[in-house]
Design a protein around this motif. Sequence first.
Motif, PDB file in Angstrom:
ATOM      1  N   LEU A  16       0.832  -1.202   0.000  1.00 11.70           N
ATOM      2  CA  LEU A  16       0.000   0.000   0.000  1.00 11.70           C
ATOM      3  C   LEU A  16       0.868   1.255   0.000  1.00 11.70           C
ATOM      4  N   ASP A  17       1.951   1.247   0.758  1.00 11.53           N
ATOM      5  CA  ASP A  17       2.886   2.380   0.756  1.00 11.53           C
ATOM      6  C   ASP A  17       3.451   2.617  -0.646  1.00 11.53           C
ATOM      7  N   GLU A  18       3.833   1.538  -1.327  1.00 10.43           N
ATOM      8  CA  GLU A  18       4.389   1.664  -2.669  1.00 10.43           C
ATOM      9  C   GLU A  18       3.340   2.153  -3.671  1.00 10.43           C
ATOM     10  N   ILE A  19       2.102   1.693  -3.530  1.00  3.98           N
ATOM     11  CA  ILE A  19       1.016   2.166  -4.399  1.00  3.98           C
ATOM     12  C   ILE A  19       0.796   3.661  -4.198  1.00  3.98           C
ATOM     13  N   CYS A  20       0.743   4.084  -2.948  1.00 11.10           N
ATOM     14  CA  CYS A  20       0.542   5.504  -2.651  1.00 11.10           C
ATOM     15  C   CYS A  20       1.712   6.347  -3.164  1.00 11.10           C
ATOM     16  N   TYR A  21       2.923   5.826  -3.056  1.00 14.25           N
ATOM     17  CA  TYR A  21       4.089   6.545  -3.561  1.00 14.25           C
ATOM     18  C   TYR A  21       4.007   6.697  -5.080  1.00 14.25           C
ATOM     19  N   GLU A  22       3.621   5.614  -5.764  1.00 11.57           N
ATOM     20  CA  GLU A  22       3.526   5.657  -7.226  1.00 11.57           C
ATOM     21  C   GLU A  22       2.420   6.606  -7.698  1.00 11.57           C
ATOM     22  N   PHE A  23       1.316   6.663  -6.961  1.00 17.87           N
ATOM     23  CA  PHE A  23       0.204   7.551  -7.316  1.00 17.87           C
ATOM     24  C   PHE A  23       0.352   8.950  -6.724  1.00 17.87           C
ATOM     25  N   ASP A  24       1.436   9.190  -5.964  1.00 18.95           N
ATOM     26  CA  ASP A  24       1.695  10.468  -5.301  1.00 18.95           C
ATOM     27  C   ASP A  24       0.541  10.845  -4.364  1.00 18.95           C
ATOM     28  N   LEU A  25       0.194   9.907  -3.484  1.00 14.29           N
ATOM     29  CA  LEU A  25      -0.883  10.084  -2.509  1.00 14.29           C
ATOM     30  C   LEU A  25      -0.332   9.986  -1.091  1.00 14.29           C
ATOM     31  N   GLY A  26      -1.045  10.597  -0.155  1.00 14.78           N
ATOM     32  CA  GLY A  26      -0.766  10.356   1.246  1.00 14.78           C
ATOM     33  C   GLY A  26      -1.301   8.984   1.614  1.00 14.78           C
ATOM     34  N   LYS A  27      -0.848   8.449   2.724  1.00 11.64           N
ATOM     35  CA  LYS A  27      -1.309   7.138   3.151  1.00 11.64           C
ATOM     36  C   LYS A  27      -2.729   7.245   3.701  1.00 11.64           C
ATOM     37  N   PRO A  28      -3.614   6.349   3.279  1.00  9.87           N
ATOM     38  CA  PRO A  28      -4.987   6.385   3.791  1.00  9.87           C
ATOM     39  C   PRO A  28      -5.069   5.830   5.213  1.00  9.87           C
ATOM     40  N   ILE A  29      -6.129   6.203   5.886  1.00  7.32           N
ATOM     41  CA  ILE A  29      -6.392   5.737   7.241  1.00  7.32           C
ATOM     42  C   ILE A  29      -7.255   4.478   7.165  1.00  7.32           C
ATOM     43  N   TRP A  30      -6.812   3.414   7.824  1.00  7.03           N
ATOM     44  CA  TRP A  30      -7.571   2.168   7.869  1.00  7.03           C
ATOM     45  C   TRP A  30      -8.658   2.293   8.935  1.00  7.03           C
ATOM     46  N   LEU A  31      -9.900   2.151   8.537  1.00  4.94           N
ATOM     47  CA  LEU A  31     -11.018   2.114   9.481  1.00  4.94           C
ATOM     48  C   LEU A  31     -11.430   0.660   9.690  1.00  4.94           C
ATOM     49  N   ASP A  32     -12.269   0.418  10.682  1.00  4.44           N
ATOM     50  CA  ASP A  32     -12.701  -0.953  10.983  1.00  4.44           C
ATOM     51  C   ASP A  32     -13.369  -1.619   9.782  1.00  4.44           C
ATOM     52  N   ALA A  33     -14.144  -0.842   9.017  1.00  8.78           N
ATOM     53  CA  ALA A  33     -14.819  -1.399   7.840  1.00  8.78           C
ATOM     54  C   ALA A  33     -13.802  -1.862   6.794  1.00  8.78           C
ATOM     55  N   ASN A  34     -12.707  -1.113   6.635  1.00 16.30           N
ATOM     56  CA  ASN A  34     -11.663  -1.518   5.692  1.00 16.30           C
ATOM     57  C   ASN A  34     -11.001  -2.817   6.126  1.00 16.30           C
ATOM     58  N   ILE A  35     -10.714  -2.929   7.398  1.00 19.71           N
ATOM     59  CA  ILE A  35     -10.068  -4.136   7.918  1.00 19.71           C
ATOM     60  C   ILE A  35     -10.982  -5.343   7.717  1.00 19.71           C
ATOM     61  N   THR A  36     -12.255  -5.195   8.020  1.00 16.00           N
ATOM     62  CA  THR A  36     -13.216  -6.291   7.853  1.00 16.00           C
ATOM     63  C   THR A  36     -13.338  -6.697   6.392  1.00 16.00           C
TER      64      THR A  36
END
Length: 88
Positions: free
Chosen positions: A37-57
């Motif tokens: 995910l870090d590498e994807i965000c770096y390639e897309f020039d994005l900040g790192k997203p915040i994982w919420l409980d719904a994302n984890i599930t």
Amino acid sequence: MFRMWGKLWKDNRLVRDTVICQPDYSLSRTQMVLQSLDEICYEFDLGKPIWLDANITDFQRHDKTRFGADHFIEQIDFDYLEIQVIEE
């Protein structure tokens, strides 16, 4: 080889995508997911997203999740970032 597919969606259209490969199996699965995910965000020039409980599930159930505007600190110019594990 662990591979993760990152996709940017806007107006129900795929705007940009990338596949990240992690050949290092000395890392745990969680570490491989977060590093990819870090590498994807770096390639897309994005900040790192915040994982919420719904994302984890969602990720635990389907190996796939979406990050919308409420997951990022800065403004984004797409609808959501979707990540999906395509090979382990």
